[in-house]
Design a protein around this motif. Structure first.
Motif, PDB file in Angstrom:
ATOM      1  N   ALA A 248       5.618 -12.040   2.197  1.00 38.23           N
ATOM      2  CA  ALA A 248       5.230 -12.940   3.283  1.00 38.23           C
ATOM      3  C   ALA A 248       3.868 -13.568   2.993  1.00 38.23           C
ATOM      4  O   ALA A 248       3.668 -14.767   3.226  1.00 38.23           O
ATOM      5  CB  ALA A 248       5.194 -12.174   4.608  1.00 38.23           C
TER       6      ALA A 248
ATOM      7  N   PRO B  93       4.028 -22.990   1.540  1.00 37.42           N
ATOM      8  CA  PRO B  93       3.993 -23.178   2.995  1.00 37.42           C
ATOM      9  C   PRO B  93       5.179 -24.000   3.506  1.00 37.42           C
ATOM     10  O   PRO B  93       5.654 -23.757   4.618  1.00 37.42           O
ATOM     11  CB  PRO B  93       2.669 -23.895   3.234  1.00 37.42           C
ATOM     12  CG  PRO B  93       2.232 -24.409   1.907  1.00 37.42           C
ATOM     13  CD  PRO B  93       2.826 -23.514   0.888  1.00 37.42           C
TER      14      PRO B  93
ATOM     15  N   GLU C  11       7.998 -21.668   3.900  1.00 40.89           N
ATOM     16  CA  GLU C  11       7.767 -20.812   5.054  1.00 40.89           C
ATOM     17  C   GLU C  11       8.122 -21.554   6.337  1.00 40.89           C
ATOM     18  O   GLU C  11       8.800 -21.017   7.215  1.00 40.89           O
ATOM     19  CB  GLU C  11       6.303 -20.356   5.107  1.00 40.89           C
ATOM     20  CG  GLU C  11       6.069 -19.307   6.176  1.00 40.89           C
ATOM     21  CD  GLU C  11       4.604 -19.039   6.468  1.00 40.89           C
ATOM     22  OE1 GLU C  11       3.773 -19.957   6.323  1.00 40.89           O
ATOM     23  OE2 GLU C  11       4.296 -17.902   6.862  1.00 40.89           O
ATOM     24  N   ALA C  12       7.688 -22.820   6.404  1.00 43.69           N
ATOM     25  CA  ALA C  12       7.987 -23.625   7.596  1.00 43.69           C
ATOM     26  C   ALA C  12       9.494 -23.754   7.775  1.00 43.69           C
ATOM     27  O   ALA C  12      10.013 -23.596   8.884  1.00 43.69           O
ATOM     28  CB  ALA C  12       7.340 -25.001   7.464  1.00 43.69           C
TER      29      ALA C  12
ATOM     30  N   PHE D 248      11.019 -20.075   8.699  1.00 45.87           N
ATOM     31  CA  PHE D 248      10.688 -19.622  10.050  1.00 45.87           C
ATOM     32  C   PHE D 248      11.211 -20.600  11.099  1.00 45.87           C
ATOM     33  O   PHE D 248      11.524 -20.214  12.210  1.00 45.87           O
ATOM     34  CB  PHE D 248       9.174 -19.417  10.197  1.00 45.87           C
ATOM     35  CG  PHE D 248       8.684 -18.130   9.614  1.00 45.87           C
ATOM     36  CD1 PHE D 248       8.521 -17.017  10.413  1.00 45.87           C
ATOM     37  CD2 PHE D 248       8.418 -18.019   8.263  1.00 45.87           C
ATOM     38  CE1 PHE D 248       8.077 -15.808   9.879  1.00 45.87           C
ATOM     39  CE2 PHE D 248       7.979 -16.824   7.717  1.00 45.87           C
ATOM     40  CZ  PHE D 248       7.809 -15.716   8.520  1.00 45.87           C
ATOM     41  N   GLY D 249      11.313 -21.877  10.731  1.00 45.42           N
ATOM     42  CA  GLY D 249      11.832 -22.863  11.675  1.00 45.42           C
ATOM     43  C   GLY D 249      13.303 -22.643  11.952  1.00 45.42           C
ATOM     44  O   GLY D 249      13.756 -22.702  13.097  1.00 45.42           O
TER      45      GLY D 249
ATOM     46  N   TRP E  40      14.039 -18.470  13.218  1.00 44.74           N
ATOM     47  CA  TRP E  40      12.998 -17.916  14.093  1.00 44.74           C
ATOM     48  C   TRP E  40      13.468 -16.674  14.840  1.00 44.74           C
ATOM     49  O   TRP E  40      12.844 -15.621  14.794  1.00 44.74           O
ATOM     50  CB  TRP E  40      12.564 -19.005  15.084  1.00 44.74           C
ATOM     51  CG  TRP E  40      11.369 -18.651  15.882  1.00 44.74           C
ATOM     52  CD1 TRP E  40      10.075 -18.828  15.514  1.00 44.74           C
ATOM     53  CD2 TRP E  40      11.343 -18.051  17.182  1.00 44.74           C
ATOM     54  NE1 TRP E  40       9.241 -18.388  16.486  1.00 44.74           N
ATOM     55  CE2 TRP E  40       9.986 -17.896  17.529  1.00 44.74           C
ATOM     56  CE3 TRP E  40      12.320 -17.619  18.077  1.00 44.74           C
ATOM     57  CZ2 TRP E  40       9.589 -17.343  18.735  1.00 44.74           C
ATOM     58  CZ3 TRP E  40      11.921 -17.061  19.280  1.00 44.74           C
ATOM     59  CH2 TRP E  40      10.572 -16.928  19.600  1.00 44.74           C
TER      60      TRP E  40
ATOM     61  N   LEU F 200      14.233 -13.600  12.707  1.00 46.73           N
ATOM     62  CA  LEU F 200      13.047 -12.991  12.100  1.00 46.73           C
ATOM     63  C   LEU F 200      12.223 -12.212  13.121  1.00 46.73           C
ATOM     64  O   LEU F 200      11.620 -11.185  12.784  1.00 46.73           O
ATOM     65  CB  LEU F 200      12.193 -14.070  11.418  1.00 46.73           C
ATOM     66  CG  LEU F 200      12.807 -14.609  10.117  1.00 46.73           C
ATOM     67  CD1 LEU F 200      12.027 -15.794   9.599  1.00 46.73           C
ATOM     68  CD2 LEU F 200      12.869 -13.512   9.061  1.00 46.73           C
ATOM     69  N   ILE F 201      12.222 -12.672  14.364  1.00 51.01           N
ATOM     70  CA  ILE F 201      11.455 -11.915  15.360  1.00 51.01           C
ATOM     71  C   ILE F 201      12.174 -10.596  15.664  1.00 51.01           C
ATOM     72  O   ILE F 201      11.532  -9.544  15.843  1.00 51.01           O
ATOM     73  CB  ILE F 201      11.159 -12.755  16.619  1.00 51.01           C
ATOM     74  CG1 ILE F 201       9.915 -12.206  17.300  1.00 51.01           C
ATOM     75  CG2 ILE F 201      12.304 -12.797  17.591  1.00 51.01           C
ATOM     76  CD1 ILE F 201       9.225 -13.191  18.197  1.00 51.01           C
TER      77      ILE F 201
END
Lengths: 388, 341
Positions: free
Chosen positions: B59, B67, B70-71, B74-75, B78, B81-82
């Motif tokens: 990570a 980056p 990553e965007a 995670f986009g 989301w 991943l949480i």
């Protein structure tokens, strides 16, 4: 509460919980490493027992630091995509270095230290705890480089695609990182010092193992003496580098006053300790002083939390001061999802903190005989748990 | 420099799945791997902290080097991943706290946290990668759960050497083959040209694992050797074998039959090799998870400042690997008694 306020509260909750436990980790690792050094070089059985007792409390405390830290690292990507989008180099580099240079090594060697207790040569085992301690400091340093940039951005240049590193030297020697590092480390000494001295005083008042707790009390009070003046000096020196917009948050002024009041009390205790330390008999006879030391145990935590609140609210409404607004960095997700995440984390962390404080208390009261850490022969009896 | 950045990230991600996959799998199967759960947990105890940092490192590298990736990740994923992070925290909390207090309720609560958290981690990886594959998130969770569980079961066979672990592994390999492979195909229908060969290779590897996990020496060998028939023994190591194995060997030595003894030694070597093959197969199988994830991410260039991170971390990688290797070497023996957890 708005989605932005919820996202900020979620991060504050994570970082605040992490910070509290990490403060003890940092200081206690150092003290355990020093005690273990004494145990290996000319120490007696009492030093080995001290390592196991304080090491056990250190490991229990460490677990909370890890799990809150996990959430913190992932929260940057989950909730604050603007940060990696705008400042991947200046903010991402110290974070990446923290994970690999510091935490990776720290966790690997801590595992060896805990589980390899009776399998590793004692000099190598001693080296392990020192590596764990030094990488914990490295970890704090890299995180404060990232945090320092948010409060006092230096060493960067603005390009079309966001911020780029202009001077790595300036970024990594940011006074807004180095002074807080000194502040946090001295605060960690106060936290661990009062933790060790407070618990030892509690046992001494009950005449438990006088030799072990007398030595521990002295080590704890010396840590307090080492931390008390640097904590004030490094705190005062960082004012020019932190955007202290007092009044931005209604509780900001109160936080600063709380921190200073807690410090004044700890300073008074440290002064008495300084006078009493050379006279062991007097130190141990003073039951009022021992009670005061025990009662002071929570105060470093109060000061740490208040100081952190004061520092981090000062830069609002900026995430990176003067560069990136907080509202522009948060992930645009639904209010419901953010509320669910906040509630879930709040409940989880509350449970975690309560259980861990209860465990620390329990193991602190049990004394060295209760420590499972480093027990060479664990009972091999099966538990009465059904297997499906 | 670009190739180095990609390789470094790939190395840590794949490393995470190979290493942590085993301890997560053991957590998933905790109720089934034996009566003494502290012993089962001792199989993963020295490793889990050193394993999960591979993901923390990944990570960190993702933020600093890629980056844009990553965007994107995670986009799109989301929610999964949480859940992943929450399950991870639950599992770690369970592992750290379980052994810290006596009492039935206490142990059950944290056993529950370990098991639920481990399943949560495996499933949310499935959903994350399923989302990247263009839909079918829940479907791919079937695949990841199967592969994590298999890797854990085989790891337990190697570390614990019990019949219970072997029986569980045999069940799981069947489930992974019969349910996990179709799930992977179903999740990757968007690009079958890419998914189908990977799924076919996965099926082949799983068949290999199934064969390796088959009962060594057949029913006859098992009946003769009793519980020691699983045969994990390091001949030539000073600390080899458990007391049980030694007593079995003593018995066979007293029998005085050289033929019996050599047949038994042959079976032991055979069992050791089979365990090795099974572990190789489950390791290979779980690489499918990061492979499918990586193949379904967009092509991006490293960040402008990636060089700074790479210059510092590059020379350090051998040191990190040496530290990890020390852990694996130190705890290479079979587990015989509970540990700190």
């Amino acid at each position: 509460m708005s989605t932005l306020a919820l996202a900020r509260s979620l991060f504050a909750l994570t970082a605040g919980t992490h910070f509290l436990f990490v403060a003890l980790t940092l200081g206690l690792a150092t003290l355990v490493a020093i005690i273990q050094t004494r145990a290996v070089f000319g120490g007696g059985a009492v030093h080995v027992r001290m390592v196991r007792f304080w090491g056990q409390l250190y490991v229990i405390n460490y677990a909370v630091g890890i799990v809150t830290g996990l959430l913190m690292e992932f929260q940057f990507g989950l909730a604050w995509p603007g940060l990696a989008d705008q400042a991947p180099g200046v903010f991402g580099t110290p974070l990446a270095l923290e994970t690999l240079v510091a935490f990776f090594v720290e966790a690997t060697f801590l595992g060896l230290w805990i589980f390899g207790w009776d399998r590793i040569n004692r000099h190598a085992h001693l080296a392990l705890i020192w590596i764990v301690t030094l990488t914990a400091y490295a970890s704090a340093y890299f995180i404060l480089v990232a945090n320092g940039f948010l409060n006092h951005p230096v060493g960067y240049v603005r390009t079309g695609g966001g911020l780029r590193v202009d001077s790595a030297g300036a970024l990594f020697t940011n006074p807004a990182a180095l002074l807080p590092l000194a502040h946090v480390v001295s605060g960690a000494f106060l936290t661990a010092g009062f933790f060790m001295a407070g618990m030892s005083a509690w046992h001494l008042l009950r005449s438990h193992e006088p030799e072990l707790y007398r030595r521990s009390l002295r080590i704890g009070l010396i840590a307090v003496l080492l931390g008390i003046l640097p904590s004030a000096a490094s705190g005062g020196l960082q004012f020019p580098y932190a955007p202290h917009a007092t009044g931005v948050h209604p509780l900001s002024g109160l936080a600063a006053e709380t921190m200073m009041a807690a410090w004044a009390w700890m300073f008074a205790v440290a002064l008495i300790a300084l006078v009493k330390l050379p006279f062991t008999g007097w130190l141990l006879r003073g039951r009022i002083f021992l009670r005061v030391v025990t009662a002071t145990l929570p105060l470093p935590y109060v000061a740490m939390l208040a100081g952190w609140f004061y520092r981090e609210t000062g830069r609002q409404p900026w995430l990176i001061y003067g560069v990136l607004r907080t509202e522009d960095a948060v992930r645009p997700i639904g209010h419901g999802a953010m509320l669910a995440a906040f509630t879930g984390v709040a409940v989880l962390f509350a449970a975690l903190v309560v259980v861990n404080i209860a465990l620390l208390r329990r193991y602190a009261r049990l004394g060295p005989d209760g420590a499972a850490l480093g027990r060479s022969e664990l009972p091999a009896r099966p538990e009465p748990v059904p297997s499906f | 420099m670009d190739t180095f950045a990609f390789s470094l990230l790939g190395f840590f991600v794949v490393g995470y799945f190979l290493l942590a996959g085993a301890d997560i799998g053991v957590g998933m199967l905790l109720p089934f791997l034996g009566h003494d759960r502290r012993l089962t947990l001792a199989a993963i105890a020295p490793f889990f902290l050193g394993n999960e940092v591979w993901l923390v490192a990944s990570a960190g590298l993702l933020t600093a080097l890629f980056p844009a990736l990553e965007a994107d990740l995670f986009g799109r994923a989301w929610g999964a991943l949480i859940v992943l992070v929450a399950a991870w925290i639950l599992r770690d909390t369970g592992l750290w706290l379980r052994g810290r207090q006596e009492g039935r309720t206490w142990r059950r609560v944290w056993d529950g946290a370990i098991v639920a958290g481990s399943w949560g981690v495996a499933a949310s990886w499935g959903v994350t990668i399923g989302v990247l594959m263009g839909g079918g998130g829940l479907l791919f969770a079937g695949t990841t759960c199967g592969l994590f569980a298999l890797h854990g079961a085989v790891f337990a066979v190697v570390r614990l050497g019990t019949d219970a672990a072997r029986a569980v592994a045999r069940w799981v390999v069947r489930a992974a083959l019969l349910a996990g492979v179709p799930c992977a195909v179903g999740a990757g229908t968007d690009d079958l040209g890419r998914t189908a060969p990977i799924a076919a290779a996965l099926a082949a590897v799983l068949v290999g694992a199934w064969i390796a996990l088959a009962r060594p020496g057949g029913a006859e060998g098992r009946a003769r050797d009793g519980s020691a028939g699983d045969g994990w023994e390091r001949t030539g190591s000073a600390r080899d074998g458990s007391a049980r194995d030694r007593s079995a060997r003593d018995r066979s030595a007293r029998d005085g039959s050289a033929r019996d003894r050599s047949a038994r030694d042959g079976r032991e070597r055979n069992g050791w090799a089979r365990n090795g093959w099974a572990l190789a197969a489950s390791t290979l199988a779980i690489t499918v998870v990061p492979l499918l994830g990586g193949l379904n991410l967009p092509h991006v260039s490293p960040a402008d400042d990636a060089t700074l991170t790479l210059t510092v971390i590059g020379p350090l990688v051998p040191v990190l690997l040496a530290a990890q290797a020390w852990v694996w070497w130190l705890f290479r023996d079979r587990v015989e008694r509970p540990s700190y957890l």
